[in-house]
Write an enzyme that holds these catalytic residues in place. Sequence first.
Site, PDB file in Angstrom:
ATOM      1  N   SER A 164       1.008  -1.042  -0.266  1.00 47.09           N
ATOM      2  CA  SER A 164       0.193  -0.129   0.009  1.00 47.09           C
ATOM      3  C   SER A 164       0.835   1.278  -0.188  1.00 47.09           C
ATOM      4  O   SER A 164       1.722   1.394  -1.075  1.00 47.09           O
ATOM      5  CB  SER A 164      -1.053   0.037   1.285  1.00 47.09           C
ATOM      6  OG  SER A 164      -2.280   0.833   1.003  1.00 47.09           O
ATOM      7  N   MET A 165       0.668   2.079   0.921  1.00 51.35           N
ATOM      8  CA  MET A 165       1.584   3.207   1.037  1.00 51.35           C
ATOM      9  C   MET A 165       3.084   2.948   1.046  1.00 51.35           C
ATOM     10  O   MET A 165       4.010   3.563   0.795  1.00 51.35           O
ATOM     11  CB  MET A 165       1.353   4.189   1.958  1.00 51.35           C
ATOM     12  CG  MET A 165       2.258   5.345   2.466  1.00 51.35           C
ATOM     13  SD  MET A 165       2.016   6.442   4.062  1.00 51.35           S
ATOM     14  CE  MET A 165       3.057   5.170   5.109  1.00 51.35           C
ATOM     15  N   ASP A 224     -10.177  -5.153  -4.053  1.00 47.13           N
ATOM     16  CA  ASP A 224      -9.537  -4.192  -2.916  1.00 47.13           C
ATOM     17  C   ASP A 224     -10.408  -3.141  -2.687  1.00 47.13           C
ATOM     18  O   ASP A 224     -10.597  -2.133  -3.638  1.00 47.13           O
ATOM     19  CB  ASP A 224      -8.059  -3.752  -3.543  1.00 47.13           C
ATOM     20  CG  ASP A 224      -7.389  -2.870  -2.651  1.00 47.13           C
ATOM     21  OD1 ASP A 224      -7.996  -2.233  -1.696  1.00 47.13           O
ATOM     22  OD2 ASP A 224      -5.962  -2.991  -2.823  1.00 47.13           O
ATOM     23  N   HIS A 268      -7.335  -5.953   0.420  1.00 42.35           N
ATOM     24  CA  HIS A 268      -6.008  -5.091   0.189  1.00 42.35           C
ATOM     25  C   HIS A 268      -4.920  -5.651   0.926  1.00 42.35           C
ATOM     26  O   HIS A 268      -3.736  -5.513   0.515  1.00 42.35           O
ATOM     27  CB  HIS A 268      -6.574  -3.628   0.761  1.00 42.35           C
ATOM     28  CG  HIS A 268      -5.287  -2.624   0.693  1.00 42.35           C
ATOM     29  ND1 HIS A 268      -5.012  -2.244  -0.414  1.00 42.35           N
ATOM     30  CD2 HIS A 268      -4.657  -2.222   1.878  1.00 42.35           C
ATOM     31  CE1 HIS A 268      -4.095  -1.384  -0.075  1.00 42.35           C
ATOM     32  NE2 HIS A 268      -3.950  -1.310   1.238  1.00 42.35           N
TER      33      HIS A 268
END
Length: 259
Positions: A93-94, A194, A224
Site C-alpha cells: 500500500s503506502m 481491493d 487489500h
Amino acid sequence: MPVLPGAEPYRHEGGEVGVLLCHGFTGSPQSLRPWAEYLAERGLTVSLPLLPGHGTRWEDMQVTGWQDWYAEVDRELSALRERCAEVFVFGLSMGGALTLRLAARHGDAIRGIVVVNPAIKAHGLAARTLPVARYLVPSTKGLVSDIAKEGAEEVGYHRVPLHAAYSLSRFFGVVDAELPQVTQPMLLLHSTRDHVVPPADSARILGRVSSTDVTEILLEQSYHVATLDHDADRIFTESLAFIGRLAPSVGKEGTATGG
C-alpha cells in the site's frame, strides 16, 4: 506511548542479501511480519521498521508527515546497504509508494522491488476536501483490516488522522512525478478486489516506471491487506523466487550462501 501488541518493528541478521519491508498508512509491521519471518527463515537479512506516528494511537500520527515516514525507511535502507551485498525493498500500500521513491532515488543500490497493492493517488471526494477538512475534523473512519480471510485481522488505527492523510496525498504527487526514474526489476502483485486502493494505481505505476524487467501478478482470493490474506503464501514464494533470480547468493531452496 506503548506500542500496540504485534506492531513492534522486526529485524533479523541473516546472509548477504537483505530485504527492507515498508508497511502501509495507519498500519504497522504486523501486516508484513509473516512475510518478514518467511524471508528470515530462508537466510535473508530482514528489516521491518515501524514508521513514525504508527503503532501507538492515531493522535500520534497528526504530528507526522510523509517526510518522517520516508526518512525512516531511507535510514533503514542505508543500514542494510552497509550490512549486505545486495538489497531489495518490498512494500504494501503506502509502503509501495515508499518503495518506489527509494527505488527512484537510490538507483542501482537497490537490486529489485516488490510492491503489493501499491497506492499512488488519493481518490474521491474525500481526497479533494482534505486541504480544508483537516482543519475542521481531526479524523475519519479507518482503513485497516480489509481482509477476505475469516479471522485475520490487521493491527493498526481505526481512525485516519486527516493532517497525516493530507500529507500522504502530497507524497503521492511526489512519487508519481518520480516514477520514470524507477529502473529496477519490479514484481507487482495486486488484488482483483481491493476496497482501499483501486486497480488504477497499479496500472499507472506499470505505465510510468522505466523498468524493463516487470512482472505483474493478480491476487484473486484477497482484499487489500493481501499479506495477511488467502494469497499470502503466493506473495511470499513469488517474492523469494524473484530474489533468487536476481541475487546469485540465494540458492534455489532460498537459503543464503553468503556469510
